[in-house]
Design a protein around this motif. Sequence first.
Motif, PDB file in Angstrom:
ATOM      1  N   UNK A  97       1.195  -1.376  -0.341  1.00 12.43           N
ATOM      2  CA  UNK A  97       0.021   0.196  -0.300  1.00 12.43           C
ATOM      3  C   UNK A  97       1.202   1.204  -0.329  1.00 12.43           C
ATOM      4  N   UNK A  98       1.549   1.663   1.242  1.00 12.50           N
ATOM      5  CA  UNK A  98       2.518   2.300   0.963  1.00 12.50           C
ATOM      6  C   UNK A  98       3.815   2.783   0.327  1.00 12.50           C
ATOM      7  N   UNK A  99       3.952   1.809  -0.380  1.00 14.93           N
ATOM      8  CA  UNK A  99       4.714   2.224  -1.285  1.00 14.93           C
ATOM      9  C   UNK A  99       4.425   1.895  -2.473  1.00 14.93           C
ATOM     10  N   UNK A 100       3.122   1.593  -3.367  1.00 16.00           N
ATOM     11  CA  UNK A 100       2.307   2.442  -4.351  1.00 16.00           C
ATOM     12  C   UNK A 100       2.239   3.704  -4.337  1.00 16.00           C
ATOM     13  N   UNK A 113      10.854   6.278 -11.751  1.00 16.06           N
ATOM     14  CA  UNK A 113      11.262   5.269 -11.408  1.00 16.06           C
ATOM     15  C   UNK A 113      11.215   3.551 -11.736  1.00 16.06           C
ATOM     16  N   UNK A 114      12.587   3.414 -10.933  1.00 17.53           N
ATOM     17  CA  UNK A 114      13.224   2.333 -10.981  1.00 17.53           C
ATOM     18  C   UNK A 114      12.981   1.021 -10.054  1.00 17.53           C
ATOM     19  N   UNK A 126       3.514  -0.628 -13.361  1.00 16.13           N
ATOM     20  CA  UNK A 126       2.882   0.196 -14.181  1.00 16.13           C
ATOM     21  C   UNK A 126       3.193   1.089 -14.142  1.00 16.13           C
ATOM     22  N   UNK A 127       3.180   1.703 -12.863  1.00 20.18           N
ATOM     23  CA  UNK A 127       3.965   2.940 -12.168  1.00 20.18           C
ATOM     24  C   UNK A 127       5.335   3.893 -12.404  1.00 20.18           C
ATOM     25  N   UNK A 128       5.869   2.201 -12.923  1.00 26.06           N
ATOM     26  CA  UNK A 128       7.305   2.248 -13.110  1.00 26.06           C
ATOM     27  C   UNK A 128       8.343   2.665 -14.677  1.00 26.06           C
ATOM     28  N   UNK A 129       8.616   3.577 -14.336  1.00 22.73           N
ATOM     29  CA  UNK A 129       9.792   4.015 -16.035  1.00 22.73           C
ATOM     30  C   UNK A 129      10.693   2.391 -16.442  1.00 22.73           C
ATOM     31  N   UNK A 130      11.107   1.859 -15.238  1.00 24.84           N
ATOM     32  CA  UNK A 130      11.663   0.789 -15.851  1.00 24.84           C
ATOM     33  C   UNK A 130      11.420  -0.207 -15.003  1.00 24.84           C
ATOM     34  N   UNK A 131      11.243  -1.092 -14.902  1.00 23.02           N
ATOM     35  CA  UNK A 131      11.101  -2.462 -14.176  1.00 23.02           C
ATOM     36  C   UNK A 131      11.393  -4.178 -14.740  1.00 23.02           C
TER      37      UNK A 131
END
Lengths: 332, 332
Positions: A97-100, A113-114, A126-131
């Motif tokens: 939760x908090x991480x999202x 965001x990686x 889905x929220x990341x530039x690289x994953x």
Amino acid sequence: MVTFDEKAIIRNYEYIYNQRETIEKIADDVCAEGFDLLFFTSSGGSKAMMEPFNHYLNVYTKLPTDSMVSADFLLTGCNRLTDKSVAFLTSKSGDTKETIKCAEKLKEMGVRIVSVCGVENSKLAALSDYTFAYLDGRPQELVFWFIIGKIMYNCGYFPDYPDFADNLRGLGKALAQVRIDCDEKCRKYAADYGYEPYNIWIGSGDLWPTAYSYSMCVLEESLWIRTKSVTSAEFFHGTLELVDKDVCVTLILGEGVTRSQDERVRDFVKGLSDKFTCFDTKDYRLEGIKEEYRKYLSPIVMGAILQRIGKNAEVLMDHSLEIRRYYRKSEY
Amino acid sequence: MVTFDEKAIIRNYEYIYNQRETIEKIADDVCAEGFDLLFFTSSGGSKAMMEPFNHYLNVYTKLPTDSMVSADFLLTGCNRLTDKSVAFLTSKSGDTKETIKCAEKLKEMGVRIVSVCGVENSKLAALSDYTFAYLDGRPQELVFWFIIGKIMYNCGYFPDYPDFADNLRGLGKALAQVRIDCDEKCRKYAADYGYEPYNIWIGSGDLWPTAYSYSMCVLEESLWIRTKSVTSAEFFHGTLELVDKDVCVTLILGEGVTRSQDERVRDFVKGLSDKFTCFDTKDYRLEGIKEEYRKYLSPIVMGAILQRIGKNAEVLMDHSLEIRRYYRKSEY
């Protein structure tokens, strides 16, 4: 040995190792775009797993680095962050939760965001530039070495990185052997101390996050064993007064720059507690790994050792590591 | 009320307050010279006492700020530090071993040193560019508000600082009254839980250092009471699983930016533990202090409250707060 599968350990290691180039590409892209801060944020054990990389960046480079628990970041911010910064987030479930929420805030701020997740197609991804999704791959630290080590190298700070990363090829097998070599000691530890009413856990430097998270996320969360964790340095500013013949004290020693702090704790406690255990990465061979690279591997090696405590304890104490009283059972 | 001397409390407060201009001059000199980092370092409870100022600088300004335990700094360094940086060190004795070594290293690096000591002519003072001795003056945080608050103001971040500092004139009396108002609750707490085998202490933000150091430096060091301290945010990533009817849990709530984290803990624990106590700065009047400044005072107010636990416990448990098993009794 209970719940031990050497082939799976090596296979899971190689799952990550074999994607080295894919993972290093993240580092290359991040460096090509430039950055003014490398910022590590997540929650609980996931945050702790990344913390050694904040430590290594500080010790071995001049690169700007910082870290913060995601829930704290949401309320306090980090005044060093700008839209030129890069944040690293990790979550096994990919939906902590908090991480999202933190990723959402970072995205709004324009921070790249990686993310490193345990599942594919997660909310965090889905929220990341690289994953990167490690799935059954282990240890997760290997993913971070391929990212952070490569960033260090690209920025001129870790010229031996290509050789280091090459040298890691055989580490999966070595880590399986560490588990075999430590198992008897860990089984005895679990049998002797599994029902102790209070356990002091001590570590320093790149192993402090291990002392912190192993006691909190395994002993407390999974085995309901009561702990106090404290750094080797701070132990001498209060907690030492609790030590007595009857008090269970566990010290983890690594091969990094703060080892002398751990040795000071060892020398102090050994005459005072009859329930004192040292787990020391130095006691274990890592076949094929060059001596000069061992200092980067204390958390990975200690993780393999400590895993054998939990695996033995869950059988000896008849308490599955998966049982929870509250986590994902109630809303909070 | 046991061991309570209202006049001494007010006198000790005024000892610091009356030197406000002298202390603020340190801030002015530091600002006149400029700086690229404000760096807080010391050991144990002294480091914890300064930590909220690192927090406030991050939350309320864009000024570069960082902190590190001195023993860690000696081995890891801080890669942000340069000869344009300013370090803040504090030590009651003025000769804490690691803190002194840290000051020596900082001096070698050309970092300016501001020290705050409990005695005059200390080793630490001798290594400092600027120093202040508080002697019997309390609370030490007041010294830091006059330095850090003034730096914030000088740099354009805390326009209300002069009014805030003026408003603090009457805080000594208000803090004496807080002690009177909380004493019955704290006496009962000490009587009920002084012999509990395990105590979980929880706090967040600018009160996390209080939770950390009160449990370590008073309960553990002075009263030999076993504790686990954890932040309100991280509590939910492991330690929560220990909570049960019979487990003693203590939460400290403040009025800073992370209060919502504490409220989340309160709402979670209250139905689960029969030994749950909240100490909340909001429950106490601070006569004469403006509402809008209370958010800067949680550590000072909570310090006054918690002091009454120790003062009562030492009488009820017949255990002087001055007894040590090891500190300054053996070499380590």
